[in-house]
Write an enzyme that holds these catalytic residues in place. Structure first.
Site, PDB file in Angstrom:
ATOM      1  N   SER A 107       9.995 -11.685  -0.128  1.00 18.24           N
ATOM      2  CA  SER A 107       8.896 -11.131  -0.915  1.00 18.24           C
ATOM      3  C   SER A 107       7.758 -10.767   0.029  1.00 18.24           C
ATOM      4  CB  SER A 107       8.410 -12.163  -1.939  1.00 18.24           C
ATOM      5  OG  SER A 107       7.659 -13.152  -1.263  1.00 18.24           O
ATOM      6  N   LYS A 108       6.720 -10.209  -0.553  1.00 13.32           N
ATOM      7  CA  LYS A 108       5.525  -9.787   0.187  1.00 13.32           C
ATOM      8  C   LYS A 108       5.002 -10.874   1.131  1.00 13.32           C
ATOM      9  CE  LYS A 108       4.343  -5.757  -0.305  1.00 13.32           C
ATOM     10  NZ  LYS A 108       4.413  -5.266   1.019  1.00 13.32           N
TER      11      LYS A 108
END
Ligand code: GLU
Length: 486
Positions: A257-258
């Protein structure tokens, strides 16, 4: 004939996981001389945008996964015989399919309100039952339902889940036999009350009508496959082969994820990664070459790709490895090609560098081994930019030293006495020695003024590398600028 598809939802940038799905689908089609279809799943009106679609398609094109059919990257127009390829333009097709199911009693209008559904869910939870909707409208005759609708009541179209005791199973290309108890799902929505279809419904109809034979997609869609199999059966459509690709984790083994850094192709593209390197890297996230090759061209990937070597275990996205791979590809590029790739990065950073191919070639021989991404090159080339020279504040102290002026004047004089357009490393070292002897300056008092006269500050890149890449007349101009400040 093999037909694969990539079906992005244009609700964000192209994620590296999406790119991997596209790549595998593309490779599989190429390997089997089939067709690779690009379908756009844009029924989520609020979150989908034309801009995201354009960006995603442009990233796919940049990666080189060109579709044979579907929405075309540059024009965003449909190509191919099974269009339209955007779900938002296929609403009448979905409606017809829903009507068919309604008529056959395989689906029904359900008038339950959100509040009622919520109450049912809470009750099911309290009783420890699966949170499935049990609709009192399941057996309501179609005619009566239509009457309610014409009175303005709102209803969704729900699929009547067929046989609650039957097991559904299929052989997944990645994970082998997968079994689902059919009571895993309750009657599910096909069309929302506004008439908008849901993903599972459109996906089945489109894959069937677009004659898709192999569906490779993310593992998170595995649970959707049960509903989709029920729909295939209800429509009498032939099931494609499914392959659910392993999840991609970050280096801490959490879902990528980010938080882990860049996750979109756009970011890697902007950060100076090459499409060849990204392709090679993502190809190995969940697949391996039969001869354990680590560096594979797109052509080799097509030759070697097979679903047998897809791995169901989670893949770990190792950014350091991607960077290493990028450096390999970057260094293997012919200089002319590498320069062409660097140019847009230099332009964006405002660097003005010589157009001379011989100079470009020479400079790349110097810097190529110190860059891992195209962006890395910017700081190396910045001091070489033709109008970039400024005298930085950090140079002030050096400018105050009594010997600085005479050192720079002598440096300039020695440069002027050289006949070539550029001075070589050896000439530079000789010039530096001459300045040292004439000015009786050594150590810091010699090197720092010369450095300031070249790069505007007393620290930075190695001069013997830099100087041969700066035209002699530019070096003289720079020395003059520094002298004017003393
Ligand atoms: N639009 C879906 C997604 O972006 C595709 C699912 C599928 O491939 O069936 O996840």
């Amino acid at each position: 004939m093999v037909r694969t598809r990539f079906a992005p939802s244009p609700t964000g940038y192209l994620h590296v996981g999406g790119a991997r799905t596209a790549l595998y689908s593309y490779l599989y089609a190429r390997k089997h001389n089939g067709k690779f279809v690009l379908r756009v799943e844009d029924t989520d009106e609020e979150r989908s945008s034309e801009e995201f679609l354009r960006l995603q398609l442009s990233d796919l094109k940049w990666l080189g996964y060109i579709s044979d059919e579907g929405v075309e990257a540059d024009t965003l127009k449909d190509i191919g015989p099974y269009g339209p390829y955007r779900q938002s333009e296929r609403l009448s097709i979905y409606r017809e399919h829903a009507d068919k199911l309604l008529k056959e009693g395989r689906a029904y209008y359900c008038f339950l309100t959100d509040v009622e559904i919520d109450l049912q869910r809470k009750e099911a939870q309290r009783m420890g039952r699966p949170p499935q909707v049990s609709s009192p409208y399941r057996e309501l005759p179609l005619k009566e339902a239509e009457k309610k609708l014409s009175n303005g009541e709102k209803a969704v179209v729900r699929f009547k889940v067929p046989d609650l005791t039957r097991e559904f199973s299929f052989v997944d290309l990645v994970r082998g036999e997968v079994k689902f108890p059919s009571d895993m799902v309750g009657d599910f929505v096909c069309l929302r009350s506004g008439g908008m279809p849901v993903y599972n419904f459109c996906c089945v109809i489109d894959d069937a009508l677009m004659k898709i034979t192999h569906v490779l997609r993310a593992e998170e869609h595995l649970s959707n496959t049960l509903r989709q199999m029920m729909l295939y059966e209800a429509f009498g459509y032939e099931l494609p082969q499914f392959g659910h690709l392993s999840i991609i984790l970050g280096s801490d083994r959490q879902k990528l994820s980010k938080r882990h850094g860049a996750t979109s192709v756009k970011e890697y593209r902007e950060n100076g990664y090459l499409p060849e390197a990204i392709t090679n890297f993502i190809a190995l996230l969940g697949w391996s070459s039969p001869n354990a090759q680590e560096i594979l061209s797109q052509k080799e990937l097509v030759e070697q790709f097979s679903t047998e070597r897809l791995n169901s275990a989670a893949a770990v996205f190792d950014e350091a490895k991607l960077k290493w791979m990028n450096a390999q590809y970057l260094r293997a590029l012919p200089h002319q090609e590498l320069w062409a790739r660097l140019e847009p990065f230099f332009a964006r950073a405002g660097l003005k560098l010589p157009q001379d191919p011989a100079w470009q070639d020479r400079s790349l021989s110097v810097y190529k081994t110190s860059i891992e991404t195209l962006v890395d090159a910017i700081e190396h080339y910045r001091p070489l930019s033709q109008d970039a020279f400024i005298v930085y504040e950090e140079a002030n102290e050096v400018l105050k030293w009594p010997t600085t002026k005479i050192v720079i004047e002598e440096w300039k004089r020695q440069l002027a006495s050289q006949s070539d357009q550029y001075i070589s490393e050896a000439q530079f070292l000789t010039v530096q020695d001459t300045v040292k002897n004439i000015c009786k300056a050594k150590g810091k008092e010699l090197f720092m003024p010369i450095r300031v006269a070249i790069v505007g500050k007393p620290h930075g890149a190695e001069l013997k590398i830099l100087v041969p890449l700066i035209e002699k007349k530019t070096l003289i101009e720079r020395a003059d600028i520094v002298l004017s400040k003393i």
